[in-house]
Scaffold this motif. Structure first.
Motif, PDB file in Angstrom:
ATOM      1  N   ASP A  61      64.020  31.106   1.760  1.00  0.00           N
ATOM      2  CA  ASP A  61      62.802  32.000   0.929  1.00  0.00           C
ATOM      3  C   ASP A  61      61.722  31.927   1.652  1.00  0.00           C
ATOM      4  O   ASP A  61      60.954  30.710   1.403  1.00  0.00           O
ATOM      5  CB  ASP A  61      62.933  31.573  -0.524  1.00  0.00           C
ATOM      6  CG  ASP A  61      61.891  32.444  -1.232  1.00  0.00           C
ATOM      7  OD1 ASP A  61      61.562  33.435  -0.706  1.00  0.00           O
ATOM      8  OD2 ASP A  61      61.581  32.049  -2.299  1.00  0.00           O
ATOM      9  N   TRP A  69      67.549  25.925  -3.176  1.00  0.00           N
ATOM     10  CA  TRP A  69      66.517  27.189  -2.765  1.00  0.00           C
ATOM     11  C   TRP A  69      65.541  26.486  -2.054  1.00  0.00           C
ATOM     12  O   TRP A  69      64.753  25.746  -2.585  1.00  0.00           O
ATOM     13  CB  TRP A  69      66.162  27.732  -4.231  1.00  0.00           C
ATOM     14  CG  TRP A  69      65.132  28.599  -4.189  1.00  0.00           C
ATOM     15  CD1 TRP A  69      64.255  29.347  -3.259  1.00  0.00           C
ATOM     16  CD2 TRP A  69      64.704  29.227  -5.484  1.00  0.00           C
ATOM     17  NE1 TRP A  69      63.723  29.998  -3.719  1.00  0.00           N
ATOM     18  CE2 TRP A  69      63.550  30.091  -5.155  1.00  0.00           C
ATOM     19  CE3 TRP A  69      64.692  29.014  -6.927  1.00  0.00           C
ATOM     20  CZ2 TRP A  69      62.679  30.996  -5.911  1.00  0.00           C
ATOM     21  CZ3 TRP A  69      64.209  29.788  -7.967  1.00  0.00           C
ATOM     22  CH2 TRP A  69      63.178  30.570  -7.318  1.00  0.00           C
ATOM     23  N   LEU A  77      62.164  26.834  -0.119  1.00  0.00           N
ATOM     24  CA  LEU A  77      60.821  27.790  -0.068  1.00  0.00           C
ATOM     25  C   LEU A  77      60.071  27.358   1.006  1.00  0.00           C
ATOM     26  O   LEU A  77      59.579  26.373   1.273  1.00  0.00           O
ATOM     27  CB  LEU A  77      60.053  27.492  -1.435  1.00  0.00           C
ATOM     28  CG  LEU A  77      58.720  28.410  -1.258  1.00  0.00           C
ATOM     29  CD1 LEU A  77      59.045  29.785  -1.567  1.00  0.00           C
ATOM     30  CD2 LEU A  77      57.629  27.892  -2.432  1.00  0.00           C
ATOM     31  N   ILE A  78      59.919  28.399   2.292  1.00  0.00           N
ATOM     32  CA  ILE A  78      59.486  28.182   3.477  1.00  0.00           C
ATOM     33  C   ILE A  78      58.192  28.884   3.509  1.00  0.00           C
ATOM     34  O   ILE A  78      57.576  29.032   4.921  1.00  0.00           O
ATOM     35  CB  ILE A  78      60.134  27.943   4.548  1.00  0.00           C
ATOM     36  CG1 ILE A  78      61.213  29.135   4.842  1.00  0.00           C
ATOM     37  CG2 ILE A  78      61.245  26.632   4.635  1.00  0.00           C
ATOM     38  CD1 ILE A  78      61.930  29.056   6.257  1.00  0.00           C
ATOM     39  N   GLY A  79      57.826  29.852   2.831  1.00  0.00           N
ATOM     40  CA  GLY A  79      56.809  30.844   3.183  1.00  0.00           C
ATOM     41  C   GLY A  79      56.271  31.437   1.786  1.00  0.00           C
ATOM     42  O   GLY A  79      57.226  31.392   0.437  1.00  0.00           O
ATOM     43  N   VAL A  80      55.254  32.104   1.735  1.00  0.00           N
ATOM     44  CA  VAL A  80      54.849  32.991   0.525  1.00  0.00           C
ATOM     45  C   VAL A  80      54.357  34.010   0.972  1.00  0.00           C
ATOM     46  O   VAL A  80      53.178  34.565   0.208  1.00  0.00           O
ATOM     47  CB  VAL A  80      54.017  31.891  -0.499  1.00  0.00           C
ATOM     48  CG1 VAL A  80      54.652  30.837  -1.203  1.00  0.00           C
ATOM     49  CG2 VAL A  80      52.787  31.385   0.274  1.00  0.00           C
ATOM     50  N   LYS A 107      68.273  22.965  -7.171  1.00  0.00           N
ATOM     51  CA  LYS A 107      67.181  22.159  -6.620  1.00  0.00           C
ATOM     52  C   LYS A 107      66.248  23.429  -5.764  1.00  0.00           C
ATOM     53  O   LYS A 107      66.752  24.357  -5.001  1.00  0.00           O
ATOM     54  CB  LYS A 107      67.894  21.472  -5.557  1.00  0.00           C
ATOM     55  CG  LYS A 107      66.798  20.697  -4.597  1.00  0.00           C
ATOM     56  CD  LYS A 107      67.414  19.541  -3.674  1.00  0.00           C
ATOM     57  CE  LYS A 107      67.638  20.271  -2.109  1.00  0.00           C
ATOM     58  NZ  LYS A 107      67.923  19.059  -1.159  1.00  0.00           N
ATOM     59  N   LEU A 108      65.082  23.250  -6.261  1.00  0.00           N
ATOM     60  CA  LEU A 108      63.995  24.229  -5.612  1.00  0.00           C
ATOM     61  C   LEU A 108      62.977  23.334  -4.761  1.00  0.00           C
ATOM     62  O   LEU A 108      62.399  22.483  -5.315  1.00  0.00           O
ATOM     63  CB  LEU A 108      63.276  24.963  -6.713  1.00  0.00           C
ATOM     64  CG  LEU A 108      62.081  25.838  -6.078  1.00  0.00           C
ATOM     65  CD1 LEU A 108      62.249  26.720  -5.129  1.00  0.00           C
ATOM     66  CD2 LEU A 108      61.310  26.520  -7.250  1.00  0.00           C
ATOM     67  N   GLN A 109      63.099  23.394  -3.447  1.00  0.00           N
ATOM     68  CA  GLN A 109      62.198  22.496  -2.644  1.00  0.00           C
ATOM     69  C   GLN A 109      61.420  23.504  -1.718  1.00  0.00           C
ATOM     70  O   GLN A 109      61.836  24.197  -0.807  1.00  0.00           O
ATOM     71  CB  GLN A 109      63.038  21.478  -2.054  1.00  0.00           C
ATOM     72  CG  GLN A 109      62.258  20.674  -0.713  1.00  0.00           C
ATOM     73  CD  GLN A 109      62.690  19.497  -0.600  1.00  0.00           C
ATOM     74  OE1 GLN A 109      63.992  19.187  -1.219  1.00  0.00           O
ATOM     75  NE2 GLN A 109      62.120  18.473   0.133  1.00  0.00           N
ATOM     76  N   GLY A 110      59.976  23.083  -1.961  1.00  0.00           N
ATOM     77  CA  GLY A 110      59.084  23.802  -0.666  1.00  0.00           C
ATOM     78  C   GLY A 110      58.885  22.860   0.460  1.00  0.00           C
ATOM     79  O   GLY A 110      59.052  21.672   0.455  1.00  0.00           O
ATOM     80  N   THR A 111      59.008  23.380   1.694  1.00  0.00           N
ATOM     81  CA  THR A 111      58.845  22.751   2.969  1.00  0.00           C
ATOM     82  C   THR A 111      57.962  23.395   4.084  1.00  0.00           C
ATOM     83  O   THR A 111      58.401  24.557   4.089  1.00  0.00           O
ATOM     84  CB  THR A 111      60.324  22.430   3.371  1.00  0.00           C
ATOM     85  OG1 THR A 111      59.978  21.481   4.367  1.00  0.00           O
ATOM     86  CG2 THR A 111      60.926  23.513   3.904  1.00  0.00           C
ATOM     87  N   LEU A 112      57.360  22.689   4.655  1.00  0.00           N
ATOM     88  CA  LEU A 112      56.713  23.164   6.033  1.00  0.00           C
ATOM     89  C   LEU A 112      57.027  22.242   6.998  1.00  0.00           C
ATOM     90  O   LEU A 112      57.410  20.914   6.873  1.00  0.00           O
ATOM     91  CB  LEU A 112      55.235  23.115   6.003  1.00  0.00           C
ATOM     92  CG  LEU A 112      54.655  24.173   5.038  1.00  0.00           C
ATOM     93  CD1 LEU A 112      53.069  24.202   4.667  1.00  0.00           C
ATOM     94  CD2 LEU A 112      55.085  25.693   5.523  1.00  0.00           C
ATOM     95  N   ASN A 171      53.274  20.357   9.400  1.00  0.00           N
ATOM     96  CA  ASN A 171      52.445  19.092   8.875  1.00  0.00           C
ATOM     97  C   ASN A 171      53.327  17.891   8.866  1.00  0.00           C
ATOM     98  O   ASN A 171      52.775  17.140   8.099  1.00  0.00           O
ATOM     99  CB  ASN A 171      51.629  19.533   7.790  1.00  0.00           C
ATOM    100  CG  ASN A 171      52.490  19.839   6.585  1.00  0.00           C
ATOM    101  OD1 ASN A 171      53.564  20.073   6.769  1.00  0.00           O
ATOM    102  ND2 ASN A 171      51.685  20.337   5.614  1.00  0.00           N
ATOM    103  N   ARG A 172      54.427  17.809   9.371  1.00  0.00           N
ATOM    104  CA  ARG A 172      55.240  16.716   8.903  1.00  0.00           C
ATOM    105  C   ARG A 172      54.881  15.738  10.073  1.00  0.00           C
ATOM    106  O   ARG A 172      54.298  15.776  11.147  1.00  0.00           O
ATOM    107  CB  ARG A 172      56.800  17.102   9.345  1.00  0.00           C
ATOM    108  CG  ARG A 172      57.290  17.892   8.384  1.00  0.00           C
ATOM    109  CD  ARG A 172      57.895  17.449   7.055  1.00  0.00           C
ATOM    110  NE  ARG A 172      58.434  18.247   6.073  1.00  0.00           N
ATOM    111  CZ  ARG A 172      59.097  17.653   5.004  1.00  0.00           C
ATOM    112  NH1 ARG A 172      59.001  16.639   4.606  1.00  0.00           N
ATOM    113  NH2 ARG A 172      59.590  18.799   4.138  1.00  0.00           N
TER     114      ARG A 172
END
Lengths: 332, 332
Positions: free
Chosen positions: B218, B238, B240-243, B263-268, B271-272
């Motif tokens: 997403d 699910w 989430l990699i952008g908005v 499971k809903l997980q945001g990630t980028l 910045n890791r």
């Protein structure tokens, strides 16, 4: 054997103490002489939702037992970790409200013989749920910060003790009553917050230098969603296991979820597959049961009611006044 | 060496082609003669956000390079998987818009010498992000169902190919233009959905007998949140990699999240931590680079622009017309 049989769906008056056939251990099961029963919210739902065409077996509800193994029917003649005479506890599908019940061997926790059955019966549901959510899903690491909502609940009090003794975590706990907060502190929470008097997000932000917490155990859902999202830190794990505060969130900020790389996971234990539950029981047997056996951690028990008065346990649970588990005992 | 140096934050006119000092490989790095540069949205943000006190080194922006290794400075004299003369690609912190750049050895993907540099330069960001989100976070299993939004994007086209060739997944793809949908289908998506003409939640519900998908990639966020939640299946992941569709959700149903155990997980990725990126590069080297080297999968390249006209690449990206990656080439 004696069993509380539900005549029909509805209130606690529909229970009737009857003499019914004693069950037999099927393949992979132990037959347990029940000594104590844990009463759960799940039981109230089962009572209200009983189907009209339910069998006699299904009319004996209840899912959490402790007792003595009187027979075993192991699969493929393999050895089991359970022997006749062992004191065990575990979660079953139904049939707990009776003198004898069938328990799958893979679900059995074995306790030392000096552990009271009333203690053992209070363990499976609360500690399996707490362990699953904190470790399998929340992945709590040594010394991390955890926020436990509903700190006076069975799962809440189990979670605080596990996070304290297994992980030396920094624990934040919320509840709406002083006796629950006092208990949470006694069990290991460093910071307790009365949600009626204080904004937990503000308290935690200040206490953590705005870093927030690593894990949130959330029984509440919608009404705390915005505060939970602002309270959770970078790479935080937010475990949703209840929606006591409703389901519809009107201000959910996916930007925070993205930029803080938050994992939000919903989970329930009751509808999981058998092998999932068996693996979880194995982990709890290894990590938790020894700490209960030696008295390091213990379930919080509100009251013990005699088997003859079992319907009273349902009335008491629905009155919502208990602090800790309601146990029904079959011992004199 | 020649490098495009940013005079100040702002539009593409602020780039100036200058002669500056050639960098040296520091400990744990390779010095790469840059042959091709991948242009990313991240570069536009870097350009607009340049700090007034930036050093000359920081004024050379760009993060994605391919080229030939001309020097190596390994840590502790340990052997590396990279040798002088190797053709490599990778993500760096800044400094890509130049004839030479430093690349940490742990970030280097090594390509066969017959892989065009323009191909190699299009790999790191798109395929690392797709691999991380699908496998490390989405945990896609063989034969599962995945929904890929923004199917015409660099990450989207990479994700469709990985899900197809590494997992034989059933792939649903959404986009708003027919050429993007045609491309998604060519790359392996079984079902393509024009979100302007159809409701993707309805299409997928019907196609999957209401079971929904196992993984959602997403990029959109808020505007798709309710539909994504209804589209994801039990135990779904699910990511989430952008908005692009905003951050504020006004109708987020935590009940579905709970009961479907989502499971809903945001990630980028950007910045890791360094060791996270190094592990990811190692996995991509093992699982993805061989498939690119033998032509099974390939990046989607929209256009190749000569290094002398690099500012044009920024104008073109901001016009938002590209289907696939914009590459800047330093070869004749």
């Amino acid at each position: 054997m004696k069993a509380w049989v539900l005549n029909q769906a509805g209130g606690p008056d529909n229970f009737e103490l009857q003499d019914i056939a004693k069950p037999k251990a099927e393949l992979g099961e132990a037959l347990v002489q029940v000594k104590a029963i844990g009463i759960n919210r799940h039981d109230v739902m089962s009572r209200n939702g009983l189907k009209a065409d339910a069998t006699t077996e299904e009319r004996v509800i209840g899912i959490e037992i402790a007792g003595e193994v009187v027979d075993i029917n192991p699969e493929d003649h393999e050895s089991s970790h359970v022997a006749i005479g062992d004191h065990v506890a575990g979660i079953i599908t139904h049939g707990a409200y009776a003198e004898y019940a069938r328990l799958p061997l893979s679900r059995a926790m074995v306790f030392p013989k000096d552990t009271p059955f009333t203690t053992a019966a209070a363990i499976p549901e609360a500690f399996m749920t707490a362990y699953q959510t904190i470790y399998w899903i929340g992945d709590l690491q040594e010394g991390e910060r955890i926020l436990v909502h509903a700190a006076g609940s069975g799962v809440g009090t189990a979670a605080i003790q596990l996070a304290n003794h297994l992980s030396k975590a920094e624990i934040f706990a919320t509840a709406g009553r002083q006796d629950k907060l006092d208990l949470a502190q006694k069990l290991g929470a460093q910071t307790t917050i009365n949600y009626k008097a204080e904004n937990f997000a503000d308290v935690i932000s200040e206490a953590t230098d705005k870093k927030g917490v690593d894990v949130i155990l959330d029984f509440i859902g919608a009404s705390y969603a915005a505060k939970n999202l602002s309270t959770i830190g970078v790479d935080g794990r937010w475990v949703l296991i209840g929606v006591l505060g409703g389901t519809e969130v009107s201000d959910f900020d996916m930007g925070q979820l993205l930029f803080k790389r938050v994992k939000l996971q919903g989970t329930l234990l009751s509808n999981r597959a058998d092998d999932y539950k068996a693996s979880l029981v194995a982990d709890v047997n290894r990590d938790v049961v020894p700490l209960i056996a030696d008295g390091t951690i213990h379930p919080v028990i509100d009251s013990v009611i005699n088997f003859d008065h079992l319907p009273e346990a349902h009335r008491y649970m629905e009155a919502n006044k208990n602090l800790g588990k309601i146990i029904v005992s079959l011992e004199e």
